[in-house]
Design a protein around this motif. Structure first.
Motif, PDB file in Angstrom:
ATOM      1  N   SER A 266      42.278 -33.161 -15.590  1.00 12.98           N
ATOM      2  CA  SER A 266      41.116 -33.637 -16.344  1.00 12.98           C
ATOM      3  C   SER A 266      41.079 -33.014 -17.738  1.00 12.98           C
TER       4      SER A 266
ATOM      5  N   TYR B 253      41.554 -35.035 -21.188  1.00 15.49           N
ATOM      6  CA  TYR B 253      40.507 -34.923 -22.206  1.00 15.49           C
ATOM      7  C   TYR B 253      41.132 -34.596 -23.568  1.00 15.49           C
TER       8      TYR B 253
ATOM      9  N   SER C 211      41.267 -36.825 -27.009  1.00 14.85           N
ATOM     10  CA  SER C 211      40.750 -36.236 -28.249  1.00 14.85           C
ATOM     11  C   SER C 211      41.680 -36.488 -29.433  1.00 14.85           C
TER      12      SER C 211
ATOM     13  N   VAL D 209      32.076 -36.096 -22.598  1.00 14.97           N
ATOM     14  CA  VAL D 209      32.397 -35.497 -21.297  1.00 14.97           C
ATOM     15  C   VAL D 209      31.345 -35.940 -20.286  1.00 14.97           C
TER      16      VAL D 209
END
Length: 222
Positions: free
Chosen positions: A198, A202, A206, A213
């Motif tokens: 995760s 993420y 980005s 989130v």
């Protein structure tokens, strides 16, 4: 639309700061926040570019008391380098945690697609910064003749200019590092593999946007 007794017309007035050579512009958040505050905008939302603390964009509404006098209700400042990876409908491509966890073909193809862009023609192009205001018709007519005076804002050096090949080389290197880390995790499968996946996904998202989130386990991990 010209008669305020019937309805109010609001227009978006945009100012672009574009380099004349192969450079990428990043807004300095400290200068940008000072500008927003001085003009009477709310705190708004800060978008950090590629998780960098000091660089990114801001969107904010004007404080009601100031909006009435300035006839301006919204401002958005952002970097144009995000256009490199965005499709025509302007929606960011998002690699899902599920694809990363299972290392699917979709995950691998998405990473390869991004790699080809960052290592390709993007590094030979220029990308500046943009500043947009949403204001009434009356305010727009008064502001337009003086837009060139916005150049004075550049005296505070609110933009960091980076050679395009360096910026996109950094993006590509980070992409490759995250992809390698995900492949290594898939082989070793640690106990917290799902949480690490995760976090890596993420960071991948980005690269192209500032993801929100949503998952509790990811918020706790970050």
């Amino acid at each position: 639309m010209m008669d305020r007794n019937n309805e109010e017309l609001y227009l978006d007035v945009g100012i672009s700061f574009n380099p004349t050579s192969q450079l990428v512009g990043l807004w300095r958040l400290n200068a940008l926040k000072a500008s927003f505050q001085k003009e009477g905008f709310r705190k708004g939302i800060t978008y950090h570019t590629n998780t960098l603390r000091r660089y990114g964009g801001i969107q904010a509404e004007m404080l009601l008391a100031n909006a009435r006098s300035s006839q301006t209700c919204f401002r958005s400042a952002y970097q144009l380098c995000y256009e490199v990876i965005r499709p025509n409908h302007n929606r960011p491509k998002c690699i899902s945690d599920r694809d990363g966890y299972h290392l699917t073909d979709g995950y691998l193809k998405e990473c390869q697609w991004m790699h080809e862009i960052y290592s390709g023609s993007a590094s030979q192009r220029a990308y500046g910064c943009r500043d947009e205001y949403r204001m009434s018709r009356q305010a727009t007519l008064k502001v337009l003749p003086y837009l060139k005076e916005q150049i004075a804002f550049l005296k505070s050096q609110p933009i960091l200019w980076i050679p395009s090949h360096i910026w996109f080389g950094l993006m590509d290197a980070r992409l490759e590092g995250l992809r390698y880390a995900q492949k290594s995790l898939k082989i070793h499968k640690p106990l917290n593999y799902s949480i690490q996946t995760s976090i890596l996904c993420y960071l991948l998202r980005s690269l192209t946007s500032t993801p929100i989130v949503m998952d509790a386990h990811l918020r706790q991990a970050l």
